[in-house]
Motif scaffolding. Structure first.
Motif, short mmCIF file in Angstrom:
data_model
loop_
_atom_site.label_atom_id
_atom_site.label_comp_id
_atom_site.label_asym_id
_atom_site.label_seq_id
_atom_site.Cartn_x
_atom_site.Cartn_y
_atom_site.Cartn_z
N ALA A 1 0.65 -1.45 -0.30
CA ALA A 1 0.21 -0.26 0.01
C ALA A 1 0.71 0.99 0.10
O ALA A 1 0.98 2.34 -0.68
CB ALA A 1 -1.01 0.27 1.21
N SER A 2 1.56 1.51 0.88
CA SER A 2 2.38 2.32 0.93
C SER A 2 3.60 2.97 -0.79
O SER A 2 3.95 4.15 -1.13
CB SER A 2 4.26 2.47 2.23
N LEU A 3 4.16 1.69 -1.78
CA LEU A 3 4.55 1.71 -1.96
C LEU A 3 3.42 2.56 -2.85
O LEU A 3 4.12 3.15 -4.17
CB LEU A 3 4.92 0.35 -2.84
N HIS A 4 2.32 1.98 -3.85
CA HIS A 4 1.94 2.19 -4.36
C HIS A 4 1.09 4.07 -4.24
O HIS A 4 1.09 5.01 -4.79
CB HIS A 4 0.63 2.04 -4.54
N GLU A 5 1.19 4.11 -3.42
CA GLU A 5 0.63 6.03 -2.07
C GLU A 5 2.21 6.82 -2.63
O GLU A 5 2.02 7.88 -3.63
CB GLU A 5 0.47 5.81 -0.58
N LEU A 6 3.53 6.24 -2.82
CA LEU A 6 4.48 6.56 -3.47
C LEU A 6 4.19 6.82 -5.19
O LEU A 6 5.01 8.10 -5.31
CB LEU A 6 5.25 6.42 -2.79
N GLU A 7 4.28 5.75 -5.37
CA GLU A 7 4.63 5.97 -6.74
C GLU A 7 2.74 4.84 -7.58
O GLU A 7 2.86 3.48 -7.77
CB GLU A 7 5.96 5.30 -7.63
N PRO A 8 2.30 5.86 -7.60
CA PRO A 8 0.53 4.96 -7.65
C PRO A 8 1.09 4.46 -9.41
O PRO A 8 0.13 3.97 -9.86
CB PRO A 8 -0.43 6.20 -8.51
N ALA A 9 1.67 5.22 -10.10
CA ALA A 9 2.04 4.64 -11.94
C ALA A 9 2.49 2.94 -11.80
O ALA A 9 2.44 2.26 -12.95
CB ALA A 9 3.15 5.36 -12.77
N LEU A 10 3.11 2.41 -10.46
CA LEU A 10 3.63 0.95 -10.29
C LEU A 10 2.48 -0.11 -10.81
O LEU A 10 0.96 0.36 -10.40
CB LEU A 10 3.91 0.39 -9.35
#
Length: 370
Positions: free
Chosen positions: A122-131
């Protein structure tokens, strides 16, 4: 000046980012320095580089040099021509196995005074939504940055010149001799010589093996905000330090201009600088798997470069085996930009007979003579 001799405290052969850093560090100590460069300042591997300032942790010696050098890069944070951008590095884990391995990497980085933290999905996608969705998480190294290497190299050479350094532009070092170097116009320069010529090192120092490792990069049009961090897959080191003839890894960088720089590829058996469509496609497909939106972007330019690679992956930093007053700083593979400043400080300490800030033994060219 053909056929004449001038004497210097240090003659630096090569003005890529490593050679320019060495000349700058030497001139800062009041040494009388000459730079010999047949091509453009900051050309070669420097001109082709991504410019990512990153600590790789898979080799303790490599991590020590990178960490030391990253501290020195902080003085360039406000230099306009460096295009210094503290975007941070976000390492992406595809699965739980890679995420578990990231915890050990964080411990190694922290032991080297590099802050990093683990991210869940969740934190990963909050930082980089395009992933792409479905990734396990990642590792964030917030203070890492990117620079524009050719402009930094030019800045370093100009700064060295402002202290009296003499630039022999358009001149090629033809041969080393005891006590100096002969140029291609028969000029002889006297004094200790430091060779920093990257892939061309064997032309002057054939006893030190060096292989050229080809890479491709693609830069897009401007898409500000699409990517916020330098993004790499956690398996990147397997590509960077493996022995495969060819490999690709996900490595994407947001430039301060809003453009996106896409890498990376590595080839050992490719000796020409032409673009390989099949390798570019392979590299791009790898990036699309992590950031699907990249597929629809407009690419503006594709280029290649060659990374200077030693047999064990560590640079040569130190005295040339069996020679007097001959030194070498070359073979940094993909970390030449990151480690240039630290390499230069280490080299000048050795030349001046001082103990460097980090142990120089792992980089000593003497290991090739063992």
């Amino acid at each position: 000046m053909s056929g004449s001799t001038a004497t210097f405290d240090l003659i630096v052969v090569g003005a890529g980012i490593v050679g320019a850093s060495c000349a700058d560090a030497a001139s800062a100590e009041g040494m009388r320095v000459a730079i010999v460069e047949p091509g453009p300042i900051g050309g070669g591997a420097t001109a082709a580089a991504m410019g990512h300032l990153v600590a790789m942790d898979d080799d303790p010696a490599e991590l020590a040099l990178a960490s030391y050098s990253l501290g020195l890069w902080e003085s360039f944070a406000d230099l306009k021509e460096a295009e210094f951008s503290r975007c941070g590095t976000l390492w992406v884990a595809r699965d739980d196995r890679e995420l578990a391995a990231a915890a050990a990497r964080i411990a190694r980085l922290k032991a080297a005074d590099r802050d990093a933290r683990l991210l869940d999905a969740a934190s990963l996608h909050e930082l980089e939504p395009a992933l792409v969705r479905g990734l396990a998480g990642g590792m964030l190294v917030e203070r890492e940055a990117v620079v524009y290497p050719p402009r930094v190299a030019n800045h370093l050479v100009r700064r060295a010149q402002s202290r009296g350094t003499r630039l022999f532009a358009g001149r090629r070092a033809q041969a080393l001799y005891r006590g100096g170097v002969q140029l291609d116009d028969d000029t002889r320069l006297g004094g200790p010589v430091l060779v920093a010529t990257g892939c061309a090192l064997p032309d002057l120092l054939p006893m030190l093996p060096m292989r050229a490792r080809k890479g491709h990069l693609v830069i897009t049009d401007r898409y500000p905000g699409l990517i916020r961090h330098q993004l790499l897959e956690l398996g990147y080191a397997d590509s960077a330090h493996g022995d495969a003839d060819s490999s690709v890894a996900f490595n994407v960088q947001p430039r301060p201009t809003g453009q996106i720089l896409i890498g990376s590829s590595r080839e050992f058996q490719a000796n020409d600088a032409s673009v390989s469509p099949s390798m570019v496609q392979r590299m791009l497909e790898r990036s699309f798997a992590f950031v699907p939106r990249l597929r629809g972007l407009q690419a503006l330019r594709i280029w290649t470069g060659f990374r200077p690679t030693t047999p064990d992956g560590r640079p040569y930093l130190g005295a040339v085996p069996g020679a007097v007053d001959q030194w070498v700083a070359a073979g940094h593979e993909g970390l030449g930009v990151t480690t240039a400043l630290g390499s230069a400080k280490l080299m000048i300490d050795l030349i001046q007979g001082r103990r460097p800030a980090i142990d120089p033994a792992p980089y000593s060219p003497q290991r090739m003579a063992a």
